[in-house]
Design a protein around this motif. Structure first.
Motif, short mmCIF file in Angstrom:
data_model
loop_
_atom_site.label_atom_id
_atom_site.label_comp_id
_atom_site.label_asym_id
_atom_site.label_seq_id
_atom_site.Cartn_x
_atom_site.Cartn_y
_atom_site.Cartn_z
N ASN A 1 -47.31 13.25 -12.24
CA ASN A 1 -48.26 12.67 -13.20
C ASN A 1 -47.62 12.58 -14.58
O ASN A 1 -47.73 13.49 -15.39
CB ASN A 1 -49.53 13.55 -13.25
CG ASN A 1 -50.62 12.88 -14.07
OD1 ASN A 1 -50.62 11.66 -14.27
ND2 ASN A 1 -51.56 13.67 -14.56
N ARG A 2 -46.99 11.45 -14.84
CA ARG A 2 -46.21 11.27 -16.06
C ARG A 2 -47.11 10.97 -17.25
O ARG A 2 -47.04 9.88 -17.83
CB ARG A 2 -45.24 10.11 -15.85
CG ARG A 2 -44.19 10.34 -14.77
CD ARG A 2 -43.54 9.05 -14.31
NE ARG A 2 -42.46 9.29 -13.38
CZ ARG A 2 -41.16 9.26 -13.70
NH1 ARG A 2 -40.80 8.97 -14.92
NH2 ARG A 2 -40.24 9.51 -12.79
N GLU B 1 -44.19 26.46 -20.43
CA GLU B 1 -42.91 26.79 -19.79
C GLU B 1 -43.16 26.80 -18.30
O GLU B 1 -43.90 27.64 -17.78
CB GLU B 1 -42.42 28.16 -20.28
CG GLU B 1 -41.00 28.40 -19.85
CD GLU B 1 -40.47 29.76 -20.31
OE1 GLU B 1 -41.13 30.42 -21.15
OE2 GLU B 1 -39.42 30.18 -19.79
N SER B 2 -42.58 25.88 -17.62
CA SER B 2 -42.91 25.67 -16.22
C SER B 2 -41.68 25.93 -15.34
O SER B 2 -40.64 25.30 -15.50
CB SER B 2 -43.40 24.23 -16.02
OG SER B 2 -43.66 23.97 -14.66
N VAL B 3 -41.83 26.91 -14.45
CA VAL B 3 -40.74 27.27 -13.55
C VAL B 3 -41.09 26.80 -12.15
O VAL B 3 -42.22 26.99 -11.70
CB VAL B 3 -40.55 28.81 -13.52
CG1 VAL B 3 -39.39 29.19 -12.60
CG2 VAL B 3 -40.34 29.34 -14.92
N TYR C 1 -35.29 16.73 -15.13
CA TYR C 1 -35.57 15.56 -15.96
C TYR C 1 -36.79 15.80 -16.84
O TYR C 1 -36.83 15.39 -18.00
CB TYR C 1 -35.78 14.34 -15.05
CG TYR C 1 -36.05 13.06 -15.78
CD1 TYR C 1 -35.00 12.26 -16.23
CD2 TYR C 1 -37.34 12.62 -16.01
CE1 TYR C 1 -35.24 11.07 -16.90
CE2 TYR C 1 -37.59 11.44 -16.69
CZ TYR C 1 -36.55 10.66 -17.13
OH TYR C 1 -36.79 9.49 -17.79
N PHE C 2 -37.80 16.47 -16.28
CA PHE C 2 -39.05 16.71 -17.02
C PHE C 2 -39.04 18.07 -17.72
O PHE C 2 -40.07 18.53 -18.19
CB PHE C 2 -40.24 16.63 -16.08
CG PHE C 2 -40.47 15.25 -15.55
CD1 PHE C 2 -41.00 14.27 -16.36
CD2 PHE C 2 -40.14 14.92 -14.24
CE1 PHE C 2 -41.20 12.99 -15.89
CE2 PHE C 2 -40.33 13.64 -13.76
CZ PHE C 2 -40.86 12.67 -14.58
N ASN D 1 -45.52 18.85 -8.15
CA ASN D 1 -46.32 17.95 -8.98
C ASN D 1 -47.01 18.74 -10.09
O ASN D 1 -47.07 18.28 -11.24
CB ASN D 1 -47.38 17.26 -8.13
CG ASN D 1 -46.77 16.37 -7.05
OD1 ASN D 1 -45.59 16.04 -7.10
ND2 ASN D 1 -47.57 16.01 -6.05
N VAL D 2 -47.53 19.91 -9.75
CA VAL D 2 -48.17 20.75 -10.76
C VAL D 2 -47.13 21.19 -11.79
O VAL D 2 -47.38 21.15 -13.01
CB VAL D 2 -48.85 21.98 -10.10
CG1 VAL D 2 -49.30 22.99 -11.15
CG2 VAL D 2 -50.02 21.53 -9.24
N ALA D 3 -45.97 21.60 -11.32
CA ALA D 3 -44.93 22.09 -12.23
C ALA D 3 -44.52 21.02 -13.23
O ALA D 3 -44.33 21.29 -14.42
CB ALA D 3 -43.71 22.57 -11.43
N VAL D 4 -44.39 19.77 -12.76
CA VAL D 4 -44.02 18.68 -13.67
C VAL D 4 -45.11 18.45 -14.70
O VAL D 4 -44.84 18.33 -15.90
CB VAL D 4 -43.73 17.39 -12.87
CG1 VAL D 4 -43.67 16.18 -13.79
CG2 VAL D 4 -42.41 17.54 -12.11
N SER D 5 -46.36 18.42 -14.25
CA SER D 5 -47.46 18.22 -15.19
C SER D 5 -47.47 19.30 -16.27
O SER D 5 -47.60 19.02 -17.46
CB SER D 5 -48.82 18.27 -14.45
OG SER D 5 -49.23 16.99 -14.05
N LEU D 6 -47.33 20.54 -15.85
CA LEU D 6 -47.40 21.64 -16.81
C LEU D 6 -46.25 21.54 -17.81
O LEU D 6 -46.45 21.81 -19.01
CB LEU D 6 -47.35 22.98 -16.08
CG LEU D 6 -48.59 23.26 -15.21
CD1 LEU D 6 -48.44 24.60 -14.48
CD2 LEU D 6 -49.87 23.26 -16.04
N SER D 7 -45.07 21.14 -17.36
CA SER D 7 -43.95 20.99 -18.28
C SER D 7 -44.25 19.87 -19.28
O SER D 7 -44.02 20.02 -20.48
CB SER D 7 -42.67 20.69 -17.50
OG SER D 7 -41.56 20.67 -18.35
#
Lengths: 341, 341, 341, 341, 341, 341
Positions: B320-321, B48-50, B70-71, B37-43
């Motif tokens: 969190n879109r 740059e979210s890995v 997708y994100f 969830n954190v990684a998606v938010s940061l992206s």
């Protein structure tokens, strides 16, 4: 009594429930449009309601027309021709997240309308009331001219003309809106506005109203209404007063100003838990037209229009699927929501 | 700036709408996980979210990975191997009925991870920030050791380390949690906690807070944060303050404590009508990381994190879109929810 | 302890979500009925729950029976025969728009019941409690007679009898209701009523209660209960106190009057955000029966019944899909709605 | 190996299941486009797949891009700017009722592309293969010019160029198509065509083929392929051979002509029960590119391309969600459809 | 040309997709009825189509009426009054499992019709054709009488009368059917029958036809048609010839017999993969009426009616949502099902 | 007659319609299991059907149990305890694309069963028939032992024992399967096998059968059956004969071998258009048990079992929701699929 509404009929593509755009791979698809919403309400209220527009000559255009026939709206004079189906994407907001609208209505069949598409003399036969909104002239220069022709033809025949200012900043600039709408307003008998329209379109603003803060200044609205009547010769001004607490909860009340009686009336206020607020302004307009056509008092009229548009917030889709009985029941019994069985 | 988040990627099987488990014969199926969830938010925030995890080598594992792609999350270093897809069943609560979670994540591919699966020196190349939560070491003894290795490698390279305590009583006992987490906390620069974590995991508790009674004691939280920093050497402590009125309505605000500046800042408070509250803590963490990485002031950071996580409550699913623009618009304009068109 | 409930099992056809009738071209289809709702609750509460009715001899009737078997209700004595499946159409209200119910239950198999369908002596073997509501005798003259026979047989065997007045104006007139129910009430040990029943059915009214205005008069209800006991010899009267703010938000509490102890107890009050309120009265009744059968104190009983029926408002469908544990957890922990994981 | 595909990314709005347009008030919404379909297939086949287009700068455009990221397609060089999201409405046929497509792609962002949007020298860095279809130059005059620039830049760099003729009569006349495509064909190494394209676009026709009668003339197709190679210097021509029995059942096989080897190979023929046939031509193209890039023999290549596109008919949506393993399994084991467990 | 169709308008509750009754807890809900299906088809074919019935005075009845208005059917003379909405439950078959229909249409508003509800002289003003089916007189004795009055009034005015025998064994016995229908047949100009009707209703049977064995005897049908004309004085007899291979695949063709020309014509035969076969007989009738009214030759007429009803099998719901263009395209191009784009 | 079936009760998570895994973000969720499928069929056929398993002590486990109660299966002896809900993911195939199953059933509650969980002496009281399949002993070593104990207890009590070999290569190796099953087979009276089982589990193979080529060798199957009886002392062997043309169309027939009568009977063959083929073997087994228990002739038995399992292919989900009447109607009338109304 026969009312002709003229404007665009749009396809609304809404993200399902409270999802974000394309979070689910489907859209709820319904038809709508500021004037079409009014036409549906008036038909449900028992008036003879005619809707006029131009639609693309394909299955989507035909389905749009049928969505009005379903409610008994007279669609016989709708024109079919070139151009696309105008549409808009809707993402419904919730709590602190606002609703979003993405327009995709350029080059729609109605925007490509030409004068020859509409023979106003013939169209207005037997018509008692003509309704349009500021969206229609915003769609194309041709439509600006066509609206003016319609207004003049209506005035000549003694037909009442109502117009909801309905300013949409994505369709035109405030400058263009002011220029065009000023030339149309002199034909308008009943002007409808929400909180932002009068300022953006006519340059008339109620001081001190910060619509985002859910505080509203009643006397400011009254002054605005008076100024509109003085400037353009309107007989009535209807204004909706929305207090936006969040995307889920709003306060809602309405105002009607009667120039000849110099009377300002406010409706009861409703605290609303929102199912779908799109089209609430149009449902207010329909209530106003219904009240005035039926000779209700100003207070009765504004209460009817307020109750009708209060109920709209609880109905999915742009069309306000409520009857006169339901509106009157809300006025009479209040909105306690007890099961009717 | 490049952030690597490490943890489990889960399948969430949610009963549709507000139905009870299996009341309808389907589940809404989405992917999630505290760190994912954190990684998606940061992206979505433009960093740059890995994301690093281990997934089962089948179509479900591949679909999980794609849900991050997708994100725009970088999934190149995800390991595929034996083990199952961890999952949890979710029943969304309403009014007085609480949400329910049934874990089924034992023997997931990531829980069966072995040290050899992760070459931290290589994984951390170019990485600026490492994030994990207390859930990861709780999943298996191997993962405890792996987390420690990761923390040590990160410290050696001067990478910032953030950890959300995220105590889950169904995964381990408080005793085990205390033992393991204590040994990891000394590598943690930014500690995130909700109301119950500090007490259950670190044995540090703000007196007088009864989270069920929707009364919160601000100074208690500040003391807790200070004590965490003193005990473990953390630089920042972020705490979410939830006031649970019901499963449908919550109060929400956040706190950030900065050890070096000895500064405690609280965010605005939001009254939220909940669409989906799962993942709100993670969205707070992402906001915190975004603020700190971008050199925002503490007050700006906590407001950003609070607004981001406020919006999460209105978004279906764990992810969190929302975008930076949407978060900043909430901070700037408040949550009146007016339609954006 | 074994409870036999007798009444109609109906098919409920509900417009999906908050749409109006036939706005979408589907109905959510579930089974229900005032007494069946009680039977399901009691089975979920762990009692031996028998349901008795007559169903049409086709696949719809069989599915109705299975909907009870699903919850462990004993359906062995259900009669199959001629007649149709009774049904009702439901449109769920929201905010100021009330829910609507359209009955289509005439000539249902159960309404066409004949005396010979029910051998009460045999049916009551081993039964401790008999429950029915005022809806059953309202369905047909035959059923009035059958209910009376059942009541007499129960009294003869020393079986406790409970009856929810459940006045439905679309099924019979107040005159007919008064006449029939008066002759049945003398066999009733536990009488359940909501705000309107006592007045409409028994002619007993708490003054000053305007149910639409969300103000309730506690002492008026107590007087009503006492009068019912004096007039008909009931031992207990249970009353639900609904404060209808809107179709979306209600206040909810309950009262129990114990004639022998001359004790009146009120439950805690819940402010509820409604998912589905149909069947809440039945869930109260089931809670009451459960409390009394298990020898709980009056206060414990009314709290249990109130909490059970509070939870019902958060559950889709008429059946109250909650367990004793969930009810007791609400009483113990309050309705803060924190996630259970 | 790196393949760059260039073309429009469209939103497909499909009437659910086998309903007619707007019979249900929703659309299944997925993304697609002749070249995007190829890009997705190639990414699933394990090649480095880059997709290039121009998208509207709004949430719909972003979601379109993400639909490709989901499958690992490289979207880094996608341009965002003015213009709308192109879309098409799809009504799936069944039995004797044909599928229907209504285009609404005028003035899409990509159609409004300007030369400056694409720096081909930079875009082609490291690229081994360039793919486009006849749809792209049909969208606007600008795009015709841009395609030519792309072709010339590719030729200069020694990049293989493939083009699917893909004639669409609703986009341009056969005259315009012939004129534009003739000028592009000389840069094309691999030409793909279905039954109607060669005649409509290049004026080359296999005699005696009546595509509606499900009889196909193999030697006619071979002659067509040879003529294309002679006239334009193509190295390969791939042709799909569809036998349309009904909208539900089709025969399907494919042909590949290799100019240098002067070899014509035909694939096995599949009798297909259709789930969704849109995009089958594109899945053939992707199979062809995969085979040729991987140095498979002509027979292996055409079998791979035929099996891949056979499977496409069983997959919902335009994208062909199948892997190399699945394609090879069909070739190896045939299509008996036994459960894999 | 104006056609008035008279009969019941029903609510059809269909188990979704291929599920069994109540396997899913929802029903697809659409409106239908043998004569209403004809009325919708005729309106879609461009004729002036009037539908007459009696509906319950509630929201379900209104929605039923609107379902016809949607297609432009004139509903102005529909009567509203007491009685319920007739309905039927449908479970769609597949392969060897047959479709199932459970009627629940007793005591519907139309079955409770009284003579005074219909003023035939006024209703028939301007009407050219009157259509009803054997279902209508089967619904109640009143309706038998009303149908006879209608027939006599039509004959007096020289209005063409068509009647589909449509024998339903769940509505009446063959004895009753024979008695009533014999008295009506003498007013019928165009008689429509399927395989079983003639025998069950009129006692006329084509020998050797075993409808379950998918073998049909053409000359037997011709003899049946002749006998009907001789016995009752009909001018035309239309017969549908279904070959039932399974619930999924059927053969379909049609026959028309013209008494005056003594001509028997058969249509092409279609092999159909069935989406929804309910209403196919009605779509044949509508095609027949359309052909005869428009002066098509007998062969053209039967081809039109066969193609229209062939297409019906591919359309969900009872209403045949196809246009004249689509029917003619099938006749012209055959049913190869190529995508139309 | 009372039949006890013992095995795992699984949650089946199926990708909706014909979508690929996670193409839509939901799963259709139903319960199933080889032995549970048999238990449901037997209950629907009117036998007293008991199902025995161990389920996780949570809401998912309870819902699983209720899915059987719904069909009247006796679930009283089901054990609740530790362990997870076993599940499998299903992707339904179409045309040339095969269905896919991903098992996730390790460490399920039933696999963790201990001997003490089952008191066979008590469980078998009043039981006439015991059924299990080769899946159960494959789940854990404990279950192998438990199955043997059950078999021995059944033999001791003279209870008929049936076993479907049901080899699953993802659960155990052929070596392990052979070893375990050989030790169980000597207690088995009725052995059921499909095409691959006998070879994989017992090392007995009908030569020349290539199941993928849809050609079947009847005499080979007869030999296999005889050999099973000779080797293990079984009385009956039932075999299903599937001809896989594609994932959408199959041929289906069945064989029964009676050792004592030395009689081999084959059923009629059905050409099936598949809705859902999972569970068809189990529906055959249930038909066999029903026939044998009711003393039908071998030919009648195999026809009943074949018709029951033919119908299963047309029913969604693993459970075969058909009645004896429906099976007999198929035998009597054939599968022409005419509407039953």
């Amino acid at each position: 009594m026969k009312v002709l509404s003229f404007g665009e009929l749009l396809l609304r593509l809404a993200a399902p429930s409270y999802t974000r755009f394309l979070q689910k791979d489907s859209f709820d698809a319904t038809f709508c449009g500021a004037e079409a919403n009014v036409a549906v309400s008036l038909s449900l209220f028992g008036l003879e309601s005619v809707f006029l527009t131009k639609l693309p000559e394909n299955e989507i255009g035909v389905a749009a027309m049928r969505s009005l026939q379903y409610f008994g709206v007279n669609t016989e004079c709708i024109v079919f021709g070139d151009g696309r189906m105008g549409l808009y994407y809707l993402e419904k907001g919730a709590s602190q997240r606002p609703s979003k609208v993405i327009y995709d209505r350029k080059d729609s069949a109605v925007a490509l309308s030409e004068n020859a598409d509409y023979n106003w003399d013939k169209l207005f036969e037997g018509v008692d009331w003509f309704h349009f909104t500021g969206i229609t002239p915003a769609l194309s220069d041709n439509l600006s001219v066509i609206c003016k022709e319609a207004c003049m033809a209506a005035r000549k025949k003694g037909i009442m003309v109502s117009c909801d200012l309905n300013y949409r900043k994505k369709l035109w600039s405030t400058e263009k809106a002011k220029e065009v709408m000023s030339s149309l307003m002199k034909y308008v008998d009943v002007c409808i506005a929400n909180e932002e329209d009068a300022e953006k379109v006519l340059g008339i603003s109620p001081d001190d109203n910060n619509v985002n803060e859910a505080r509203l200044n009643k006397s400011g609205y009254e002054l605005t209404a008076k100024e509109i009547c003085q400037k353009y010769g309107c007989k009535y001004v209807g204004i909706t007063l929305r207090e936006s607490y969040s995307a889920s909860v709003n306060g809602w009340s309405c105002m009607l100003y009667d120039r000849d009686k110099s009377e300002t009336v406010f409706s009861s206020k409703y605290d609303i838990q929102i199912i779908d607020r799109v089209g609430s302004g149009d449902s207010f307009t329909a209530g106003l037209i219904y009240g005035l056509i039926n000779g209700k008092s100003n207070q009765e009229t504004v209460e009817f229009a307020a109750a009708a548009s209060c109920l709209k917030h609880s109905v999915e889709g742009d069309y306000n699927r409520v009857t006169v009985e339901e509106v009157e029941s809300l006025i009479r019994n209040g909105g306690s929501g007890r099961v009717q069985r």
